[in-house]
Design a protein around this motif. Structure first.
Motif, PDB file in Angstrom:
ATOM      1  N   GLU A  87      34.228  42.642  37.824  1.00  0.00           N
ATOM      2  CA  GLU A  87      34.578  42.830  36.415  1.00  0.00           C
ATOM      3  C   GLU A  87      35.372  44.121  36.195  1.00  0.00           C
ATOM      4  OE1 GLU A  87      30.804  40.495  36.832  1.00  0.00           O
ATOM      5  OE2 GLU A  87      31.516  42.430  37.587  1.00  0.00           O
ATOM      6  N   THR A  88      35.132  45.127  37.040  1.00  0.00           N
ATOM      7  CA  THR A  88      35.804  46.418  36.846  1.00  0.00           C
ATOM      8  C   THR A  88      37.286  46.355  37.192  1.00  0.00           C
ATOM      9  OG1 THR A  88      35.311  47.202  39.096  1.00  0.00           O
ATOM     10  CG2 THR A  88      33.651  47.640  37.391  1.00  0.00           C
ATOM     11  N   LEU A  89      37.708  45.312  37.902  1.00  0.00           N
ATOM     12  CA  LEU A  89      39.113  45.181  38.287  1.00  0.00           C
ATOM     13  C   LEU A  89      39.990  44.711  37.130  1.00  0.00           C
ATOM     14  CD1 LEU A  89      38.621  43.442  41.757  1.00  0.00           C
ATOM     15  CD2 LEU A  89      39.016  45.877  41.319  1.00  0.00           C
ATOM     16  N   GLU A  90      39.385  44.123  36.119  1.00  0.00           N
ATOM     17  CA  GLU A  90      40.144  43.568  35.003  1.00  0.00           C
ATOM     18  C   GLU A  90      40.887  44.675  34.263  1.00  0.00           C
ATOM     19  OE1 GLU A  90      37.508  41.310  32.546  1.00  0.00           O
ATOM     20  OE2 GLU A  90      36.780  40.088  34.227  1.00  0.00           O
ATOM     21  N   ASN A 100      39.893  49.525  37.659  1.00  0.00           N
ATOM     22  CA  ASN A 100      39.524  49.805  39.049  1.00  0.00           C
ATOM     23  C   ASN A 100      40.561  49.164  39.954  1.00  0.00           C
ATOM     24  OD1 ASN A 100      38.147  50.526  41.375  1.00  0.00           O
ATOM     25  ND2 ASN A 100      36.519  49.002  41.132  1.00  0.00           N
ATOM     26  N   LEU A 101      41.020  49.880  40.964  1.00  0.00           N
ATOM     27  CA  LEU A 101      41.962  49.349  41.941  1.00  0.00           C
ATOM     28  C   LEU A 101      41.390  49.546  43.337  1.00  0.00           C
ATOM     29  CD1 LEU A 101      45.400  50.679  40.587  1.00  0.00           C
ATOM     30  CD2 LEU A 101      44.436  48.383  40.340  1.00  0.00           C
ATOM     31  N   LEU A 102      41.547  48.534  44.176  1.00  0.00           N
ATOM     32  CA  LEU A 102      41.086  48.607  45.561  1.00  0.00           C
ATOM     33  C   LEU A 102      42.218  49.109  46.442  1.00  0.00           C
ATOM     34  CD1 LEU A 102      39.231  45.146  45.768  1.00  0.00           C
ATOM     35  CD2 LEU A 102      38.255  47.399  45.244  1.00  0.00           C
ATOM     36  N   VAL A 103      41.965  50.209  47.132  1.00  0.00           N
ATOM     37  CA  VAL A 103      42.958  50.793  48.049  1.00  0.00           C
ATOM     38  C   VAL A 103      42.229  51.118  49.350  1.00  0.00           C
ATOM     39  CG1 VAL A 103      44.700  52.582  48.397  1.00  0.00           C
ATOM     40  CG2 VAL A 103      44.201  51.771  46.083  1.00  0.00           C
ATOM     41  N   LYS A 115      31.183  51.351  38.613  1.00  0.00           N
ATOM     42  CA  LYS A 115      30.726  50.880  37.301  1.00  0.00           C
ATOM     43  C   LYS A 115      30.686  52.017  36.300  1.00  0.00           C
ATOM     44  CE  LYS A 115      26.773  49.260  38.620  1.00  0.00           C
ATOM     45  NZ  LYS A 115      25.424  48.705  38.399  1.00  0.00           N
ATOM     46  N   GLU A 116      30.173  53.164  36.722  1.00  0.00           N
ATOM     47  CA  GLU A 116      30.030  54.286  35.802  1.00  0.00           C
ATOM     48  C   GLU A 116      31.388  54.757  35.299  1.00  0.00           C
ATOM     49  OE1 GLU A 116      25.892  55.458  38.023  1.00  0.00           O
ATOM     50  OE2 GLU A 116      27.780  56.339  38.669  1.00  0.00           O
ATOM     51  N   ALA A 117      32.380  54.821  36.176  1.00  0.00           N
ATOM     52  CA  ALA A 117      33.726  55.192  35.742  1.00  0.00           C
ATOM     53  C   ALA A 117      34.235  54.198  34.704  1.00  0.00           C
ATOM     54  CB  ALA A 117      34.662  55.243  36.947  1.00  0.00           C
ATOM     55  N   TYR A 118      34.024  52.927  34.943  1.00  0.00           N
ATOM     56  CA  TYR A 118      34.473  51.863  34.030  1.00  0.00           C
ATOM     57  C   TYR A 118      33.813  52.008  32.668  1.00  0.00           C
ATOM     58  CZ  TYR A 118      35.163  46.968  32.508  1.00  0.00           C
ATOM     59  OH  TYR A 118      35.483  45.829  31.820  1.00  0.00           O
ATOM     60  N   TRP A 119      32.487  52.165  32.658  1.00  0.00           N
ATOM     61  CA  TRP A 119      31.765  52.294  31.393  1.00  0.00           C
ATOM     62  C   TRP A 119      32.145  53.568  30.649  1.00  0.00           C
ATOM     63  CZ3 TRP A 119      26.622  51.161  34.322  1.00  0.00           C
ATOM     64  CH2 TRP A 119      26.529  49.780  34.576  1.00  0.00           C
ATOM     65  N   LEU A 120      32.495  54.614  31.398  1.00  0.00           N
ATOM     66  CA  LEU A 120      32.801  55.903  30.784  1.00  0.00           C
ATOM     67  C   LEU A 120      34.282  56.060  30.453  1.00  0.00           C
ATOM     68  CD1 LEU A 120      30.488  58.080  33.056  1.00  0.00           C
ATOM     69  CD2 LEU A 120      30.070  57.441  30.671  1.00  0.00           C
ATOM     70  N   GLY A 121      35.075  55.012  30.699  1.00  0.00           N
ATOM     71  CA  GLY A 121      36.471  55.032  30.298  1.00  0.00           C
ATOM     72  C   GLY A 121      37.376  55.841  31.189  1.00  0.00           C
ATOM     73  N   ARG A 122      37.069  55.892  32.496  1.00  0.00           N
ATOM     74  CA  ARG A 122      37.925  56.594  33.441  1.00  0.00           C
ATOM     75  C   ARG A 122      38.405  55.617  34.511  1.00  0.00           C
ATOM     76  NH1 ARG A 122      37.367  59.153  29.729  1.00  0.00           N
ATOM     77  NH2 ARG A 122      36.860  61.385  29.492  1.00  0.00           N
ATOM     78  N   PRO A 169      40.952  45.898  26.181  1.00  0.00           N
ATOM     79  CA  PRO A 169      39.489  45.964  26.027  1.00  0.00           C
ATOM     80  C   PRO A 169      38.789  46.408  27.302  1.00  0.00           C
ATOM     81  CG  PRO A 169      40.212  43.686  26.265  1.00  0.00           C
ATOM     82  CD  PRO A 169      41.452  44.512  26.158  1.00  0.00           C
ATOM     83  N   ARG A 170      37.636  47.009  27.111  1.00  0.00           N
ATOM     84  CA  ARG A 170      36.790  47.435  28.233  1.00  0.00           C
ATOM     85  C   ARG A 170      35.349  47.098  27.856  1.00  0.00           C
ATOM     86  NH1 ARG A 170      34.333  52.178  28.725  1.00  0.00           N
ATOM     87  NH2 ARG A 170      35.653  53.029  27.077  1.00  0.00           N
ATOM     88  N   PRO A 171      34.842  45.943  28.327  1.00  0.00           N
ATOM     89  CA  PRO A 171      33.509  45.513  27.892  1.00  0.00           C
ATOM     90  C   PRO A 171      32.412  46.507  28.257  1.00  0.00           C
ATOM     91  CG  PRO A 171      34.693  43.725  28.984  1.00  0.00           C
ATOM     92  CD  PRO A 171      35.492  44.977  29.195  1.00  0.00           C
ATOM     93  N   SER A 172      31.380  46.544  27.429  1.00  0.00           N
ATOM     94  CA  SER A 172      30.195  47.348  27.718  1.00  0.00           C
ATOM     95  C   SER A 172      29.372  46.675  28.803  1.00  0.00           C
ATOM     96  CB  SER A 172      29.339  47.499  26.452  1.00  0.00           C
ATOM     97  OG  SER A 172      30.029  48.262  25.493  1.00  0.00           O
ATOM     98  N   PRO A 173      28.420  47.392  29.397  1.00  0.00           N
ATOM     99  CA  PRO A 173      27.587  46.775  30.428  1.00  0.00           C
ATOM    100  C   PRO A 173      26.812  45.577  29.893  1.00  0.00           C
ATOM    101  CG  PRO A 173      26.956  49.081  30.043  1.00  0.00           C
ATOM    102  CD  PRO A 173      28.097  48.788  29.157  1.00  0.00           C
ATOM    103  N   SER A 174      26.636  44.600  30.748  1.00  0.00           N
ATOM    104  CA  SER A 174      25.808  43.447  30.390  1.00  0.00           C
ATOM    105  C   SER A 174      24.401  43.928  30.067  1.00  0.00           C
ATOM    106  CB  SER A 174      25.767  42.465  31.568  1.00  0.00           C
ATOM    107  OG  SER A 174      24.860  41.427  31.329  1.00  0.00           O
TER     108      SER A 174
END
Length: 362
Positions: A306-309, A313-316, A286-293, A339-344
């Motif tokens: 939600e982070t997969l959108e 985020n990719l699952l390996v 989640k933190e990577a997603y919110w921080l744009g990485r 787009p990259r939504p902010s946290p709920s």
């Protein structure tokens, strides 16, 4: 209103920080009980000071052990504390053994239980955390869901009447620390020696039992990290260090540069400075997603779908089975567009949590 929080592990301390601040801003009494599930100071004490959390009122000192021993020890110790305090709410966080112990101890004493971060599901019954989540949700009186997907899953389990959308309190902390780091209010993170502070590098963490408890798998995953084309900063969780030592696995090899676990502000700073994240941690996804990485998750599933959108985020689950070049390109891939939504909760989830507790108070 008297709220008793039961915490015991690093992700719970991050969630506790905004909740403690929101409760302190009102007429409520807040009792903090630390089970001591994470007894390493780098995973516990440093978070209290770094996130300005009040010191625990009670420290149970449970420490390490098997899941049964750890849960049982926390359950027995909490009985006495809960009978003495008789709070209006016992608030449990996330999915650890401390979470389940807190919920069970409270319901057997007929004390109301609220579960923060309710409704997450990996659907992997091999994960101890999955059982902790499900059991806690089904015995709690108030389910504080972080996302609409979590609300939907709780409704499918017949728990909709007890469910409220609270938002993600981890987002409250992450966004606040991000802004402070970007404003230069925190020093540069203490990266492992050999990691260029200005990058490029990848930030990696590894700690889940599925990845660390089998020596062959752990050796293969460390080999995959060592083969990455960029330096890899690896703040080593005590579980990883212990397992690698027991199995004779060398962590510091190839691209890997090993260091101690990072305080939360340093972790946020490290993510921001990195070219991407490789992890099996739910919180760091989640933190990577919110921080744009970008994040590459070494698991076959995630609770944070939600982070997969958009490919953030990719699952390996088995990077060691991929050609080295492809694995390297994937882990070091550029950030996607779109787009990259902010946290709920928009950074105010903890205040909503307090309001929901007030509204549902017996």
């Amino acid at each position: 209103m008297k709220v008793l929080s039961v915490v015991g592990a690093r992700p719970q301390l991050v969630k506790l920080a905004p909740v403690a601040a929101a409760l302190a801003g009102g007429p409520h009494r807040h009792v903090i009980v630390h089970t001591g599930q994470h007894y390493d100071a780098a995973l516990s004490d440093v978070f209290f000071s770094g996130l300005s959390i009040p010191s625990p009122d009670v420290h149970l000192g449970v420490g390490s052990g098997s899941h049964g021993a750890q849960t049982g020890a926390a359950l027995a110790a909490l009985d006495t504390v809960l009978q003495r305090e008789r709070p209006d709410w016992v608030l449990v966080y996330g999915d650890t053994n401390s979470t389940l112990a807190g919920a069970l101890a409270a319901v057997k004493l007929r004390l109301p239980v609220a579960h923060l971060e309710a409704g997450l599901r990996s659907f992997n019954r091999g994960m101890p955390e999955e059982h902790n989540r499900v059991l806690t949700d089904h015995c709690a009186d108030l389910l504080l869901a972080p996302t609409r997907e979590a609300v939907r899953l709780l409704e499918t389990e017949g728990l909709g009447a007890r469910t409220r959308l609270a938002g993600d309190v981890m987002g409250d902390v992450c966004l606040r620390i991000r802004d402070a780091v970007l404003a230069g209010e925190h020093p540069a993170p203490a990266l492992p020696e050999g990691v260029p502070p200005q990058g490029p590098f990848l930030l990696a963490t590894l700690h889940r039992p599925d990845n660390t408890d089998d020596p062959e798998r752990l050796e293969a995953l460390i080999g995959a990290l060592a083969a990455l084309p960029l330096p890899v900063a690896l703040p080593a969780h005590p579980r990883l260090t212990a397992r690698a030592g027991a199995y004779g696995i060398e962590l510091a090899r190839g691209a890997i540069r090993v260091g101690p676990p990072l305080p939360y502000a340093d972790l946020v700073g490290a993510v921001l400075a990195s070219a991407g994240v490789v992890t099996d941690s739910g919180g760091l996804q989640k933190e990577a997603y919110w921080l744009g990485r970008t994040c590459t998750t070494i698991r076959p599933e995630t609770e944070w779908v939600e982070t997969l959108e958009g490919g953030w985020n990719l699952l390996v689950p088995d990077p060691q089975r991929m050609p080295v070049g492809r694995w390297g390109r994937l882990a070091a891939r550029p950030v996607p567009g779109g787009p990259r939504p902010s946290p709920s909760g928009g950074g105010r989830a903890a205040h909503r949590v307090v309001r929901l507790l007030e509204e549902a108070s017996p």
